[in-house]
Design an enzyme around this catalytic site. Structure first.
Site, PDB file in Angstrom:
ATOM      1  N   LEU A   1       0.856  -1.185   0.000  1.00 19.29           N
ATOM      2  CA  LEU A   1       0.000   0.000   0.000  1.00 19.29           C
ATOM      3  C   LEU A   1       0.893   1.236   0.000  1.00 19.29           C
ATOM      4  O   LEU A   1       1.964   1.229   0.609  1.00 19.29           O
ATOM      5  CB  LEU A   1      -0.901   0.029   1.247  1.00 19.29           C
ATOM      6  N   ASP A   2       0.445   2.298  -0.665  1.00 18.93           N
ATOM      7  CA  ASP A   2       1.195   3.554  -0.665  1.00 18.93           C
ATOM      8  C   ASP A   2       1.360   4.065   0.761  1.00 18.93           C
ATOM      9  O   ASP A   2       0.594   3.711   1.663  1.00 18.93           O
ATOM     10  CB  ASP A   2       0.443   4.623  -1.470  1.00 18.93           C
ATOM     11  N   ARG A   3       2.331   4.959   0.940  1.00 20.27           N
ATOM     12  CA  ARG A   3       2.635   5.471   2.277  1.00 20.27           C
ATOM     13  C   ARG A   3       1.408   6.093   2.941  1.00 20.27           C
ATOM     14  O   ARG A   3       1.191   5.939   4.144  1.00 20.27           O
ATOM     15  CB  ARG A   3       3.766   6.504   2.196  1.00 20.27           C
TER      16      ARG A   3
ATOM     17  N   THR B   1      -1.782   5.481   2.130  1.00 21.02           N
ATOM     18  CA  THR B   1      -2.954   4.618   2.074  1.00 21.02           C
ATOM     19  C   THR B   1      -3.014   3.784   3.344  1.00 21.02           C
ATOM     20  O   THR B   1      -2.002   3.287   3.820  1.00 21.02           O
ATOM     21  CB  THR B   1      -2.893   3.694   0.841  1.00 21.02           C
TER      22      THR B   1
ATOM     23  N   HIS C   1      -0.148   2.021  -8.513  1.00 25.96           N
ATOM     24  CA  HIS C   1      -1.027   3.117  -8.083  1.00 25.96           C
ATOM     25  C   HIS C   1      -2.380   3.064  -8.790  1.00 25.96           C
ATOM     26  O   HIS C   1      -2.941   4.101  -9.163  1.00 25.96           O
ATOM     27  CB  HIS C   1      -0.373   4.475  -8.346  1.00 25.96           C
TER      28      HIS C   1
END
Length: 235
Positions: free
Chosen positions: A100-102, A104, A183
């Site tokens: 997961l993105d930072r 998210t 993404h």
């Protein structure tokens, strides 16, 4: 795997203790004493410590409620990682299952089982991932329908696979995808003219984030949860 690494996992020794045991002649492999700590351990090797047979523990499977600002990595020089949220003793050989993105938040899985991880996250197995998405501006029906039909992402040659879309509020939706492009959720919303301001993963397959877990909490998956996620279609 090195012999000293094997002993840290099988016998619960520190790396220093494992090295001392090996150099002290307390360890045998295939009936022979080995005093080199870096000796390679064969997958089916018969190893003893002080005459007691040693075996690696079974694979581990964890669910973690990833907070905002934490990166999905084992190490990072600038930001805390999801492994920083776990006791150091629990981190050995854990790998992140679908990053997961930072910024998210939500459901993140970790495991020592590479085959299981691939089965859960590979697009060829079509495991659905469900996200609660908040965008900067209200969504109209045309944008929602485009997401359902499949949208061409910037820099891609083929459109996304049709998604399940459920409006939650005028600027929020629940989006379920079966792919794992870079993404992807943010790019899908950008393709229909919307900027994502908050993203939270609620579910992988039919495994939902445990509602009793606060950000940063983790727990082991049950055997039933592990097996269910690896089944065809993943729920």
């Amino acid at each position: 795997m090195r012999l000293d690494q094997f002993l840290t996992r099988s016998a619960g020794l520190s790396r220093k203790q494992a090295k001392i045991a090996i150099r002290g002649g307390r360890v045998t492999m295939a009936g022979q004493r080995w005093k080199k700590t870096a000796t390679h351990v064969d997958a089916n090797a018969r190893i003893t410590l002080d005459g007691e047979p040693q075996a690696l523990p079974g694979h581990r499977y964890l669910m973690i409620h990833k907070p905002e600002g934490v990166v999905s990595a084992t190490t990072d020089s600038e930001h805390p990682t999801v492994l920083d949220l776990l006791p150091a003793a629990d981190c050995a050989d854990l790998r992140i299952v679908g990053r997961l993105d930072r910024n998210t938040t939500g459901l993140l899985l970790l495991s020592t089982d590479g085959q299981w991880s691939h089965r859960v996250m590979s697009p060829r197995f079509h495991c659905p991932k469900t996200y609660h998405v908040t965008v900067a501006d209200p969504l109209d029906n045309a944008a929602l329908q485009t997401l359902r039909d499949g949208v061409l992402l910037h820099g891609e040659k083929a459109p996304s696979v049709p998604a399940s879309v459920e409006p939650v509020a005028e600027s929020q939706l629940r989006l379920t995808i079966t792919e794992g492009r870079y993404h992807q959720v943010k790019r899908m919303l950008a393709a229909v003219g919307h900027r994502v301001v908050a993203l939270h993963r609620e579910r992988i397959g039919d495994l939902a984030l445990d509602p009793g877990m606060a950000p940063g909490d983790h727990r082991a998956l049950s055997d039933e949860e592990v097996h269910r996620l690896a089944e065809p279609g993943n729920g």
